[in-house]
Design a protein around this motif. Structure first.
Motif, PDB file in Angstrom:
ATOM      1  N   ARG A 231      67.670 -41.785  71.995  1.00 45.18           N
ATOM      2  CA  ARG A 231      67.738 -40.653  71.065  1.00 45.18           C
ATOM      3  C   ARG A 231      66.467 -39.802  71.208  1.00 45.18           C
ATOM      4  O   ARG A 231      65.473 -40.240  71.780  1.00 45.18           O
ATOM      5  CB  ARG A 231      67.864 -41.140  69.610  1.00 45.18           C
ATOM      6  CG  ARG A 231      69.110 -41.948  69.310  1.00 45.18           C
ATOM      7  CD  ARG A 231      70.366 -41.100  69.343  1.00 45.18           C
ATOM      8  NE  ARG A 231      71.547 -41.877  68.978  1.00 45.18           N
ATOM      9  CZ  ARG A 231      72.308 -42.539  69.849  1.00 45.18           C
ATOM     10  NH1 ARG A 231      72.007 -42.522  71.145  1.00 45.18           N
ATOM     11  NH2 ARG A 231      73.372 -43.203  69.434  1.00 45.18           N
ATOM     12  N   ASP A 232      66.525 -38.628  70.624  1.00 47.49           N
ATOM     13  CA  ASP A 232      65.405 -37.676  70.625  1.00 47.49           C
ATOM     14  C   ASP A 232      64.808 -37.696  69.223  1.00 47.49           C
ATOM     15  O   ASP A 232      65.394 -37.173  68.278  1.00 47.49           O
ATOM     16  CB  ASP A 232      65.953 -36.286  70.979  1.00 47.49           C
ATOM     17  CG  ASP A 232      64.873 -35.227  71.128  1.00 47.49           C
ATOM     18  OD1 ASP A 232      63.770 -35.409  70.581  1.00 47.49           O
ATOM     19  OD2 ASP A 232      65.159 -34.198  71.768  1.00 47.49           O
ATOM     20  N   TYR A 233      63.638 -38.322  69.080  1.00 45.48           N
ATOM     21  CA  TYR A 233      63.026 -38.526  67.757  1.00 45.48           C
ATOM     22  C   TYR A 233      62.000 -37.429  67.493  1.00 45.48           C
ATOM     23  O   TYR A 233      60.995 -37.322  68.191  1.00 45.48           O
ATOM     24  CB  TYR A 233      62.354 -39.903  67.686  1.00 45.48           C
ATOM     25  CG  TYR A 233      63.345 -41.036  67.798  1.00 45.48           C
ATOM     26  CD1 TYR A 233      64.060 -41.471  66.690  1.00 45.48           C
ATOM     27  CD2 TYR A 233      63.589 -41.655  69.027  1.00 45.48           C
ATOM     28  CE1 TYR A 233      64.980 -42.506  66.783  1.00 45.48           C
ATOM     29  CE2 TYR A 233      64.513 -42.696  69.139  1.00 45.48           C
ATOM     30  CZ  TYR A 233      65.198 -43.116  68.014  1.00 45.48           C
ATOM     31  OH  TYR A 233      66.121 -44.134  68.111  1.00 45.48           O
ATOM     32  N   ILE A 234      62.277 -36.618  66.459  1.00 43.05           N
ATOM     33  CA  ILE A 234      61.408 -35.486  66.143  1.00 43.05           C
ATOM     34  C   ILE A 234      60.698 -35.717  64.815  1.00 43.05           C
ATOM     35  O   ILE A 234      61.308 -36.195  63.846  1.00 43.05           O
ATOM     36  CB  ILE A 234      62.212 -34.160  66.110  1.00 43.05           C
ATOM     37  CG1 ILE A 234      61.305 -32.988  65.718  1.00 43.05           C
ATOM     38  CG2 ILE A 234      63.438 -34.258  65.208  1.00 43.05           C
ATOM     39  CD1 ILE A 234      61.961 -31.628  65.861  1.00 43.05           C
ATOM     40  N   HIS A 235      59.414 -35.391  64.776  1.00 38.95           N
ATOM     41  CA  HIS A 235      58.641 -35.523  63.534  1.00 38.95           C
ATOM     42  C   HIS A 235      59.217 -34.584  62.490  1.00 38.95           C
ATOM     43  O   HIS A 235      59.495 -33.415  62.754  1.00 38.95           O
ATOM     44  CB  HIS A 235      57.171 -35.189  63.790  1.00 38.95           C
ATOM     45  CG  HIS A 235      56.245 -35.668  62.723  1.00 38.95           C
ATOM     46  ND1 HIS A 235      56.316 -35.221  61.422  1.00 38.95           N
ATOM     47  CD2 HIS A 235      55.226 -36.575  62.755  1.00 38.95           C
ATOM     48  CE1 HIS A 235      55.369 -35.818  60.713  1.00 38.95           C
ATOM     49  NE2 HIS A 235      54.704 -36.645  61.493  1.00 38.95           N
ATOM     50  N   VAL A 236      59.389 -35.100  61.287  1.00 40.65           N
ATOM     51  CA  VAL A 236      60.061 -34.336  60.230  1.00 40.65           C
ATOM     52  C   VAL A 236      59.299 -33.063  59.855  1.00 40.65           C
ATOM     53  O   VAL A 236      59.909 -32.061  59.459  1.00 40.65           O
ATOM     54  CB  VAL A 236      60.304 -35.232  58.989  1.00 40.65           C
ATOM     55  CG1 VAL A 236      58.992 -35.649  58.348  1.00 40.65           C
ATOM     56  CG2 VAL A 236      61.227 -34.558  57.981  1.00 40.65           C
ATOM     57  N   VAL A 237      57.994 -33.055  60.003  1.00 37.16           N
ATOM     58  CA  VAL A 237      57.232 -31.833  59.702  1.00 37.16           C
ATOM     59  C   VAL A 237      57.523 -30.752  60.744  1.00 37.16           C
ATOM     60  O   VAL A 237      57.663 -29.568  60.405  1.00 37.16           O
ATOM     61  CB  VAL A 237      55.721 -32.128  59.591  1.00 37.16           C
ATOM     62  CG1 VAL A 237      54.925 -30.828  59.452  1.00 37.16           C
ATOM     63  CG2 VAL A 237      55.443 -33.057  58.407  1.00 37.16           C
TER      64      VAL A 237
END
Length: 336
Positions: A231-237
């Motif tokens: 998966r592509d994990y992106i920082h929520v900010v």
């Protein structure tokens, strides 16, 4: 000052977006039914920003309550997060997902139509692509038959918005998120699901802190380098800031069509075992995990091509997987 309605604004992504909206000077009205969030988040947002958002506890499935909200509140734009969001749960409870995710969207769009409101941003998902034929996934990838009722609600949601934009001439952007993780640097807001987590990272951090006995990894027989799903994990900010960019695009009339959609991710795929290794590195904790069978509705791999978002929204992710996991771990420790 523009008044921005944020539905689901006390949830994980919603709360971080509210903070970013405040940071750039918007006035925020939050609607949340508290079905998967806590009222304490409102105070934490206030502590971070120094400004308390206007809050309405409201079930968006109640059409008359939605109408009353719009009758009594001046709204210049809407960011619509409020939805059930767990892939596995949606397979078990499809009717709950269709009722909640579709009816709430329709009732909001009816108010937009009746009041000539513009500027609607939809919380969509990379699940609309299903298992894409090519990686990384661009916005030109075909929309496949959904792998889960959750994914189908996002596909249907986009179709409803597209057709409504065409019929009633308002402007909307759908942001197709990949996998949001992490927490705000203040450690005052983060991902805190009620009950047993449905997403990977809270399960990782809760296992590390001792709340969960072990982490279940769903399948090690995928056709990937280490056998686990990617998966592509992106920082929520970073994700929250993408909403600011999309909102400004609409407010400044920079959109090229009245319905646009953009991938929001890092452009990098990480396997479940990559996440485990990164977490163990930043936390100095050894994770207790076991491999179990695949989960219904899960796909092999998904990661974004973010070229279009960079070009049109002037946005790109800045934080790394390590950054996100370190913030998630600090957040978890702060809950103990």
């Amino acid at each position: 000052m523009n008044n921005i309605l944020v539905t689901g604004g006390l949830g994980f992504i919603g709360s971080h977006t509210v903070v970013e909206l405040h940071n750039v000077g918007f006035n925020v009205i939050i609607v949340d039914d508290l079905s998967n969030s806590r009222i304490e988040v409102l105070d934490n947002i206030t502590q971070i920003t120094g400004k308390k958002p206007d809050f309405h506890q409201l079930d968006l499935k109640n059409k008359s309550d939605v109408k009353k909200l719009f009758e009594t509140t001046k709204i210049d734009g809407i960011i619509h997060f409020a939805a059930f969001k767990a892939v596995g749960e949606s397979v078990e409870k499809p009717l709950d997902y269709y009722e909640n995710n579709i009816s709430s969207l329709v009732y909001i769009l009816q108010e937009i139509r009746d009041r000539n409101i513009d500027n609607f941003i939809f919380s969509s998902s990379c699940t609309v692509y299903g298992q894409a034929d090519e990686l990384p996934i661009t916005e030109k990838a075909p929309i496949k038959v959904a792998e889960s009722p959750y994914g189908n609600t996002k596909q249907i949601g986009e179709e409803i918005i597209r057709e409504s934009c065409a019929a009633y001439n308002f402007n909307a952007i759908a942001l197709r998120y990949f996998n949001p993780i992490g927490a705000h640097e203040s450690i005052k807001i983060g991902e805190l699901p009620l009950g047993v987590p449905q997403n990977l990272i809270p399960f990782v951090t809760q296992t590390a802190v001792g709340i969960r006995k072990e982490l279940s990894i769903f399948g090690d027989d995928y056709p990937t380098e280490d056998g686990t799903a990617i998966r592509d994990y992106i920082h929520v900010v970073d994700l929250a800031k993408a909403h600011i960019a999309a909102l400004k695009r609409l407010l400044n009339k920079k959109n090229k069509t009245n319905f646009e959609f953009f991938n929001v991710g890092t452009g990098k795929g990480s396997s479940v075992l990559d996440v485990v290794k990164s977490f163990e590195k930043v936390s100095s904790k050894k994770l207790n995990y076991k491999i179990v069978g695949r989960r219904n509705g899960d796909i092999t791999a998904a990661y974004a091509d973010t070229t279009l978002a960079k070009k049109e929204l002037n946005w790109q992710s800045e934080k790394t997987l390590d950054d996100a996991l370190e913030s998630a771990w600090k957040w978890q420790q702060n809950q103990s």
